[in-house]
Motif scaffolding. Sequence first.
Motif, PDB file in Angstrom:
ATOM      1  N   MET A 186      14.326   1.118   6.488  1.00  0.00           N
ATOM      2  CA  MET A 186      13.486   0.220   5.760  1.00  0.00           C
ATOM      3  C   MET A 186      12.385  -0.638   6.277  1.00  0.00           C
ATOM      4  SD  MET A 186      14.471   0.641   2.311  1.00  0.00           S
ATOM      5  CE  MET A 186      15.593   0.911   1.292  1.00  0.00           C
ATOM      6  N   LYS A 187      11.153  -0.353   5.954  1.00  0.00           N
ATOM      7  CA  LYS A 187      10.374  -1.116   6.436  1.00  0.00           C
ATOM      8  C   LYS A 187       9.956  -2.527   5.888  1.00  0.00           C
ATOM      9  CE  LYS A 187       7.787   2.570   8.483  1.00  0.00           C
ATOM     10  NZ  LYS A 187       6.460   3.086   9.000  1.00  0.00           N
ATOM     11  N   ASN A 188       9.573  -3.098   6.420  1.00  0.00           N
ATOM     12  CA  ASN A 188       9.211  -4.778   6.100  1.00  0.00           C
ATOM     13  C   ASN A 188       8.284  -4.875   4.921  1.00  0.00           C
ATOM     14  OD1 ASN A 188      11.180  -5.953   7.533  1.00  0.00           O
ATOM     15  ND2 ASN A 188       9.952  -6.251   9.423  1.00  0.00           N
ATOM     16  N   HIS A 189       7.304  -3.956   4.696  1.00  0.00           N
ATOM     17  CA  HIS A 189       6.548  -4.073   3.766  1.00  0.00           C
ATOM     18  C   HIS A 189       6.971  -4.001   2.137  1.00  0.00           C
ATOM     19  CE1 HIS A 189       3.313  -3.893   6.597  1.00  0.00           C
ATOM     20  NE2 HIS A 189       4.026  -2.884   7.132  1.00  0.00           N
ATOM     21  N   PRO A 190       6.551  -4.582   1.138  1.00  0.00           N
ATOM     22  CA  PRO A 190       7.324  -4.501  -0.337  1.00  0.00           C
ATOM     23  C   PRO A 190       6.539  -3.339  -0.853  1.00  0.00           C
ATOM     24  CG  PRO A 190       5.394  -6.069  -0.189  1.00  0.00           C
ATOM     25  CD  PRO A 190       5.574  -5.808   1.324  1.00  0.00           C
ATOM     26  N   LEU A 191       7.205  -2.554  -1.590  1.00  0.00           N
ATOM     27  CA  LEU A 191       6.866  -1.421  -2.512  1.00  0.00           C
ATOM     28  C   LEU A 191       6.431  -2.367  -3.892  1.00  0.00           C
ATOM     29  CD1 LEU A 191       6.420   1.260  -3.509  1.00  0.00           C
ATOM     30  CD2 LEU A 191       8.767   1.347  -4.224  1.00  0.00           C
ATOM     31  N   ARG A 192       5.124  -2.180  -4.189  1.00  0.00           N
ATOM     32  CA  ARG A 192       4.648  -2.687  -5.537  1.00  0.00           C
ATOM     33  C   ARG A 192       4.408  -1.686  -6.535  1.00  0.00           C
ATOM     34  NH1 ARG A 192       1.663  -5.748  -1.779  1.00  0.00           N
ATOM     35  NH2 ARG A 192       2.397  -8.015  -1.894  1.00  0.00           N
ATOM     36  N   ILE A 193       4.961  -1.683  -7.753  1.00  0.00           N
ATOM     37  CA  ILE A 193       4.844  -1.047  -8.904  1.00  0.00           C
ATOM     38  C   ILE A 193       4.004  -1.674 -10.009  1.00  0.00           C
ATOM     39  CG2 ILE A 193       5.906   0.586 -10.532  1.00  0.00           C
ATOM     40  CD1 ILE A 193       8.420   0.842  -8.644  1.00  0.00           C
ATOM     41  N   ILE A 194       2.934  -1.376 -10.249  1.00  0.00           N
ATOM     42  CA  ILE A 194       2.092  -2.149 -11.129  1.00  0.00           C
ATOM     43  C   ILE A 194       1.341  -1.510 -12.161  1.00  0.00           C
ATOM     44  CG2 ILE A 194      -0.331  -3.544 -10.830  1.00  0.00           C
ATOM     45  CD1 ILE A 194       0.170  -3.376  -7.723  1.00  0.00           C
ATOM     46  N   PRO A 195       1.895  -1.744 -13.481  1.00  0.00           N
ATOM     47  CA  PRO A 195       1.306  -0.984 -14.837  1.00  0.00           C
ATOM     48  C   PRO A 195       0.159  -1.728 -14.912  1.00  0.00           C
ATOM     49  CG  PRO A 195       3.236  -2.600 -15.039  1.00  0.00           C
ATOM     50  CD  PRO A 195       3.129  -2.655 -13.576  1.00  0.00           C
ATOM     51  N   LEU A 196      -0.893  -1.092 -15.155  1.00  0.00           N
ATOM     52  CA  LEU A 196      -2.335  -1.365 -15.616  1.00  0.00           C
ATOM     53  C   LEU A 196      -2.361  -1.184 -17.079  1.00  0.00           C
ATOM     54  CD1 LEU A 196      -4.399  -0.782 -12.609  1.00  0.00           C
ATOM     55  CD2 LEU A 196      -3.313  -2.804 -13.032  1.00  0.00           C
TER      56      LEU A 196
END
Length: 177
Positions: A1-11
């Motif tokens: 796992m990398k340190n970057h967050p996964l963002r899930i953004i409902p527009l």
Amino acid sequence: MKNHPLRIIPLGGLGEVGENMMVYEYDDQLMVVDAGLMFPENDMLGIDYIIPDITYLAARRNKVKGIVITHGHEDHTGAVRHLLEVIQAPIYSTPLTQGLLEGKLAKSGMAQRAKLETVRAGDSRKIGPFNVDFFHVCHSIPDGVGLGIDSPQGLIVHTGDYKFDHTPVDKIGRAHV
């Protein structure tokens, strides 16, 4: 796992019928899924249609690596031309959906700005940091797909719209009951 967050953004599209648009973001790279509109309520006089707020995407226009359209209904395709006014990224869609998009974009004078990429159920594409597998979904319009999105943080399943087929036909034409 990398340190970057996964963002899930409902527009748009959550808790309503229409305006479907989801953004997946990882390591400063974005993938947009669907770009739909919503038709106004009867009391919204003078409004022709409603689109998602794409301010977030406009501010990150150079970070959008691709746009995936799951199927051809207006609540998933209706805002594509507005999105293309601010973002230049390939649009991935199935043959029927692509044909509908071509007509829509030609009518609005946006056909030359669009880079349309054909995909089919069973195909895979690399879109930024995401490996996207396209799978068939049963819906009221043909050629709809769901997405298996493999991200550095794990697998996401994005279905778009679907319906359960209680009498599916197998490869030899018989219904399973």
